[in-house]
Design a protein around this motif. Structure first.
Motif, short mmCIF file in Angstrom:
data_model
loop_
_atom_site.label_atom_id
_atom_site.label_comp_id
_atom_site.label_asym_id
_atom_site.label_seq_id
_atom_site.Cartn_x
_atom_site.Cartn_y
_atom_site.Cartn_z
N TYR A 18 0.84 -1.20 0.00
CA TYR A 18 0.00 0.00 0.00
C TYR A 18 0.88 1.26 0.00
CZ TYR A 18 -4.50 -2.39 0.76
OH TYR A 18 -5.64 -3.16 0.63
N GLY A 19 1.98 1.20 0.74
CA GLY A 19 2.88 2.35 0.76
C GLY A 19 3.50 2.60 -0.61
N ALA A 20 3.88 1.52 -1.30
CA ALA A 20 4.45 1.66 -2.64
C ALA A 20 3.42 2.20 -3.63
CB ALA A 20 4.98 0.31 -3.12
N LEU A 21 2.17 1.75 -3.48
CA LEU A 21 1.11 2.27 -4.34
C LEU A 21 0.94 3.77 -4.12
CD1 LEU A 21 -1.33 1.89 -6.26
CD2 LEU A 21 -2.71 1.37 -4.23
N GLY A 22 0.90 4.18 -2.85
CA GLY A 22 0.75 5.60 -2.55
C GLY A 22 1.90 6.42 -3.11
N GLU A 23 3.13 5.93 -2.97
CA GLU A 23 4.30 6.67 -3.47
C GLU A 23 4.24 6.81 -4.98
OE1 GLU A 23 7.93 8.69 -3.63
OE2 GLU A 23 6.51 8.31 -1.97
N ARG A 76 1.49 9.30 -5.92
CA ARG A 76 1.82 10.65 -5.48
C ARG A 76 2.84 11.30 -6.42
NH1 ARG A 76 1.87 9.47 -0.68
NH2 ARG A 76 3.98 8.60 -0.61
N THR A 77 3.75 10.51 -6.92
CA THR A 77 4.85 11.09 -7.73
C THR A 77 4.56 11.10 -9.23
OG1 THR A 77 5.95 8.94 -7.79
CG2 THR A 77 6.58 10.46 -6.02
N ARG A 78 3.59 10.28 -9.69
CA ARG A 78 3.40 10.15 -11.14
C ARG A 78 1.98 10.45 -11.63
NH1 ARG A 78 6.36 4.20 -11.58
NH2 ARG A 78 8.28 4.81 -10.47
N PHE A 79 1.03 10.57 -10.73
CA PHE A 79 -0.37 10.68 -11.17
C PHE A 79 -1.04 11.95 -10.65
CE2 PHE A 79 0.45 6.30 -12.14
CZ PHE A 79 -0.45 5.95 -13.15
N ALA A 80 -0.34 13.04 -10.69
CA ALA A 80 -0.94 14.32 -10.27
C ALA A 80 -2.17 14.61 -11.13
CB ALA A 80 0.08 15.44 -10.41
N GLY A 81 -3.23 15.04 -10.49
CA GLY A 81 -4.47 15.37 -11.19
C GLY A 81 -5.43 14.22 -11.35
N ALA A 122 -0.61 6.97 2.60
CA ALA A 122 -0.26 8.37 2.88
C ALA A 122 -0.84 9.32 1.84
CB ALA A 122 1.27 8.53 2.99
N LEU A 123 -1.97 8.95 1.26
CA LEU A 123 -2.66 9.79 0.29
C LEU A 123 -3.88 10.45 0.94
CD1 LEU A 123 -2.58 7.42 -2.82
CD2 LEU A 123 -1.20 9.49 -2.48
N THR A 164 -16.38 -6.56 5.76
CA THR A 164 -16.94 -5.22 5.54
C THR A 164 -15.87 -4.37 4.90
OG1 THR A 164 -18.42 -5.41 7.45
CG2 THR A 164 -17.98 -3.20 6.61
N VAL A 165 -16.16 -3.83 3.73
CA VAL A 165 -15.18 -3.01 3.01
C VAL A 165 -15.69 -1.58 2.90
CG1 VAL A 165 -14.38 -5.02 1.69
CG2 VAL A 165 -16.12 -3.52 0.71
N GLN A 166 -14.78 -0.70 2.54
CA GLN A 166 -15.11 0.69 2.28
C GLN A 166 -14.42 1.15 1.00
OE1 GLN A 166 -13.81 1.81 6.41
NE2 GLN A 166 -15.48 3.28 6.23
N LEU A 167 -15.06 2.07 0.29
CA LEU A 167 -14.44 2.73 -0.83
C LEU A 167 -13.80 4.02 -0.33
CD1 LEU A 167 -13.93 3.13 -3.89
CD2 LEU A 167 -16.17 4.29 -3.99
N TRP A 168 -12.48 4.09 -0.40
CA TRP A 168 -11.73 5.28 -0.01
C TRP A 168 -11.52 6.15 -1.25
CZ3 TRP A 168 -9.55 6.07 5.06
CH2 TRP A 168 -9.88 5.06 5.96
N GLN A 169 -11.88 7.41 -1.19
CA GLN A 169 -11.88 8.27 -2.37
C GLN A 169 -10.97 9.49 -2.15
OE1 GLN A 169 -15.85 9.06 -4.05
NE2 GLN A 169 -16.69 7.89 -2.34
N SER A 170 -10.41 9.95 -3.25
CA SER A 170 -9.62 11.18 -3.20
C SER A 170 -10.18 12.20 -4.19
CB SER A 170 -8.15 10.90 -3.56
OG SER A 170 -7.98 10.80 -4.96
N ASP A 171 -9.88 13.43 -3.94
CA ASP A 171 -10.02 14.47 -4.95
C ASP A 171 -8.81 14.34 -5.91
OD1 ASP A 171 -12.37 15.55 -3.87
OD2 ASP A 171 -11.21 16.73 -2.42
N PRO A 172 -8.73 15.18 -6.96
CA PRO A 172 -7.53 15.10 -7.81
C PRO A 172 -6.26 15.19 -6.98
CG PRO A 172 -9.20 16.47 -8.85
CD PRO A 172 -9.73 16.12 -7.48
N LEU A 173 -5.36 14.24 -7.21
CA LEU A 173 -4.13 14.19 -6.41
C LEU A 173 -3.24 15.40 -6.72
CD1 LEU A 173 -3.32 10.38 -6.81
CD2 LEU A 173 -4.31 11.52 -4.81
N PRO A 174 -2.61 15.96 -5.69
CA PRO A 174 -1.75 17.13 -5.92
C PRO A 174 -0.46 16.75 -6.66
CG PRO A 174 -1.64 16.42 -3.62
CD PRO A 174 -2.71 15.58 -4.28
#
Length: 374
Positions: free
Chosen positions: A319-324, A327-332, A349-350, A364-374
């Motif tokens: 999960y940490g590698a996915l976040g990194e 964060r570094t390649r998928f802005a927006g 860490a997103l 029991t699962v949840q959908l975690w959502q973000s706005d456009p990534l910075p």
């Protein structure tokens, strides 16, 4: 028979509101979320159309009778007044289920037996033994007795609607197609923006998105129980089933997985679903992930949770590698991440926030959502 009937669209608990939004967008009148699903009122043609076009419904039940009964003899008498012949042709196998809650009739099996006797005396055949999950030909008759109110419904779907009949390869612990479709809807995805799944498995999220983008009905490749109803109108049903036109590219739904077997299976599933032109798959790890097309777009991912697959302690690094990477390649780009473990979601860490809890195969699962990534 009434021109309109109460219909119930079953949903995974936690996704009722999303299914109501889908039903409203599809033109069904006044969908009302209730625990376990959505209530609507419609015609028999609406019942057929709901089975065909609603991607998030698990089943479509049609209510054929409702009355009060305070003891078994009264249940027997009133069950015999139902016009069973209008729904169930002579010789049709039927499986009767009953549940009792806060009622003077409290024995589920006894209630089911009384209703089954009324149905078989009208000419149906009682199915024996446990239902064969997908091949069973028996119509499913469901009686619910709640606070002495008896509601009798027929399952118009048959096999659960997440069984689209479009996939032969199934990965480990996949999302149900109905859940994938509603999670996409919750992310505001309408099929037009690029979609990336970094851990695509059998490709469920991508196939649902590509079908949505192409206007392909989710039920296009399967049969339904209502086709065995006594009142089935083949001509009306044929009018709903428009010819399937395979979509054109270029690809805008991209699936990646480090397991070559999953990629091979997902590619085959896309071919069977008729959406090959819109999908592209490749075998690669998270570390190699790059935007396959200019953004912005949507990243949807259903990683291992550590509950059924994988060692939870080892998943924090994944999960940490996915976040990194994101964060570094998928802005927006926006992210939708499905997991049963809040601690794993936070390990990205997103800036993601959780949605409602949703029941999923004992978890029991949840959908975690973000706005456009910075």
């Amino acid at each position: 028979m009434a021109d309109t009937l109460p219909l119930f669209l079953a949903a995974q608990p936690g996704l009722e509101a999303a299914l109501a939004e889908e039903a409203r967008a599809a033109g069904f009148l006044d969908p009302r979320p209730v625990p376990g699903g959505v209530e609507i009122t419609g015609t028999l043609q609406d019942m057929r159309r709901a089975n065909l076009v609603l991607a998030g419904a698990g089943r479509v039940l049609v209510r054929i009778a409702e009355f009060r009964a305070f003891h078994l003899a009264q249940l027997d008498k009133r069950a015999r007044k139902i016009d069973w012949a209008a729904w169930i042709a002579p010789g049709t196998p039927v499986r009767v289920e009953a549940t009792c809650r806060k009622s003077k009739i409290y024995h589920d099996r006894a209630a089911a037996q009384r209703i089954a006797k009324a149905v078989t005396d009208a000419g149906a055949v009682l199915a024996r033994g446990e239902a064969d999950a997908e091949a069973d030909e028996a119509l499913r008759l469901i009686a619910r007795i709640d606070d002495d109110l008896v509601t009798i419904s027929l399952d118009s779907s048959g096999a659960p609607l997440h069984r689209r009949g479009l996939k032969t390869f199934v990965g480990k612990a996949p999302l149900r197609e109905t859940m994938a479709a509603l999670f996409l809807r919750q992310m505001g995805h309408d099929g037009r923006e690029p979609l990336v799944d970094p851990m695509c498995g059998s490709g469920t999220l991508l196939l649902e998105a590509a079908s949505m983008a192409s206007g392909l009905a989710p039920g296009r490749a399967r049969a339904f129980a209502f086709e065995r109803f006594a009142n089935h109108d083949p001509a009306a049903w044929a009018a709903l089933r428009t010819p399937v036109v395979p979509p054109d590219g270029p690809p805008r739904f991209f699936g990646f997985d480090r397991d070559q077997g999953a990629i091979t299976g997902a590619t085959r599933n896309a071919e069977q679903a008729g959406v090959t032109a819109l999908c592209q798959f490749a075998c690669q790890p998270i570390s190699a992930l790059e935007p396959p097309v200019p953004g912005p777009g949507l990243i949807m991912v259903n990683p291992p949770y550590g509950a059924r697959i994988g060692n939870k302690k080892l998943l924090y690094g994944l999960y940490g590698a996915l976040g990194e990477t994101l964060r570094t390649r998928f802005a927006g780009w926006r992210l939708g991440l499905v997991t049963s473990e809040p601690a794993l979601a936070k390990a990205t860490a997103l800036p993601i926030t959780p949605g409602p809890h949703v029941a999923h195969g004992g978890l029991t699962v949840q959908l975690w959502q973000s706005d456009p990534l910075p």
